[in-house]
Design an enzyme around this catalytic site. Sequence first.
Site, PDB file in Angstrom:
ATOM      1  N   SER A 109      74.239 -44.252  -1.708  1.00 10.95           N
ATOM      2  CA  SER A 109      72.806 -44.797  -2.261  1.00 10.95           C
ATOM      3  C   SER A 109      72.468 -46.507  -1.194  1.00 10.95           C
ATOM      4  O   SER A 109      73.650 -46.421  -0.654  1.00 10.95           O
ATOM      5  CB  SER A 109      72.817 -45.051  -4.154  1.00 10.95           C
ATOM      6  OG  SER A 109      73.342 -44.599  -4.605  1.00 10.95           O
TER       7      SER A 109
HETATM    8  N1  SAH Z   1      76.551 -43.421  -6.661  1.00 11.42           N
HETATM    9  C1  SAH Z   1      76.965 -42.375  -5.548  1.00 11.42           C
HETATM   10  C2  SAH Z   1      75.936 -41.565  -5.087  1.00 11.42           C
HETATM   11  C3  SAH Z   1      76.174 -39.876  -5.004  1.00 11.42           C
HETATM   12  S1  SAH Z   1      74.505 -39.442  -4.839  1.00 11.42           S
HETATM   13  C4  SAH Z   1      76.624 -43.204  -3.950  1.00 11.42           C
HETATM   14  O1  SAH Z   1      76.624 -43.899  -3.292  1.00 11.42           O
HETATM   15  O2  SAH Z   1      77.615 -42.793  -3.270  1.00 11.42           O
HETATM   16  C5  SAH Z   1      75.274 -38.621  -7.186  1.00 11.42           C
HETATM   17  C6  SAH Z   1      76.623 -38.265  -7.434  1.00 11.42           C
HETATM   18  O3  SAH Z   1      75.834 -37.096  -8.172  1.00 11.42           O
HETATM   19  C7  SAH Z   1      76.303 -36.783  -6.038  1.00 11.42           C
HETATM   20  O4  SAH Z   1      77.802 -36.659  -4.788  1.00 11.42           O
HETATM   21  C8  SAH Z   1      76.891 -35.185  -7.208  1.00 11.42           C
HETATM   22  O5  SAH Z   1      77.418 -35.036  -6.444  1.00 11.42           O
HETATM   23  C9  SAH Z   1      76.604 -36.448  -8.267  1.00 11.42           C
HETATM   24  N2  SAH Z   1      76.354 -34.975  -9.349  1.00 11.42           N
HETATM   25  C10 SAH Z   1      75.202 -34.046  -9.151  1.00 11.42           C
HETATM   26  N3  SAH Z   1      75.246 -33.568 -10.848  1.00 11.42           N
HETATM   27  C11 SAH Z   1      75.942 -34.616 -11.319  1.00 11.42           C
HETATM   28  C12 SAH Z   1      76.850 -34.149 -12.232  1.00 11.42           C
HETATM   29  N4  SAH Z   1      76.038 -33.587 -13.316  1.00 11.42           N
HETATM   30  N5  SAH Z   1      78.504 -34.479 -12.519  1.00 11.42           N
HETATM   31  C13 SAH Z   1      78.532 -34.906 -11.733  1.00 11.42           C
HETATM   32  N6  SAH Z   1      78.313 -35.195 -10.813  1.00 11.42           N
HETATM   33  C14 SAH Z   1      77.435 -35.258 -10.278  1.00 11.42           C
END
Ligand code: SAH
Length: 219
Positions: free
Chosen positions: A69
Amino acid sequence: MSIRKSGIGMTSRRTRERMVDRLLSQGIRDARVLDVMREVPRHLFVEEALASRAYEDTALPIGYGQTISQPYIVARMSELILKRGRPGKVLEVGTGSGYQTAVLAGLAQTVYTVERIETLQKKARFLLYDLKMYNIKFEHSDGGWGWEKHAPYEAIVVTAAAGQIPESLLRQLAVGGTMVIPVRQGRDQVLKRIVRTVEGCEVEDIEAVKFVPLVAGVG
Ligand code: SAH
């Protein structure tokens, strides 16, 4: 580590200062959030080839179709869950690169973070351990169901966009606790802040956002 040798490590402190100045101009006011973001080495959370762009105010790819993000949104979500005092237990859904996890770990007593893609989860776990952030517990599972075992949480941060606010997450939020979650509305997404009350909850729209989708099941 080669990133440090390449000199990015030496300049990243100054680059982070500039990032924090930008966050201030974007309206981030909580000194605790700004202090933590001044310290966390964001360039280590992206691929080496993208390290020089790590402090730009943009989301960057982290593999598997996912993104780290943008700094502004990390700061905003962190600020939204903070009240007076240090939060006890915080649940994060969507570990991803682990950057938001690291920021939360600098603000809260313990962070419980859930990721559905195992490779991302392991990578983040190793990195955060290397950075000596020991107040984080990791889980590889579908975070849409929360992490029942450690509930209730004083705060829940969801970093992927949901179709609606998941009931199971609401149930795991302590009374008086705050959840921030991006929710799809038609083609758009809105960041919502939900405060759990004795009677139910209060929901407030914060701003338009753009997150990858919350996906059911493990990857
Ligand atoms: N805060 C993170 C955002 C990553 S993008 C950063 O800044 O790096 C969102 C993440 O949520 C991804 O890695 C994706 O695989 C995860 N995600 C999506 N659906 C999910 C779920 N149901 N349970 C756990 N993780 C999930």
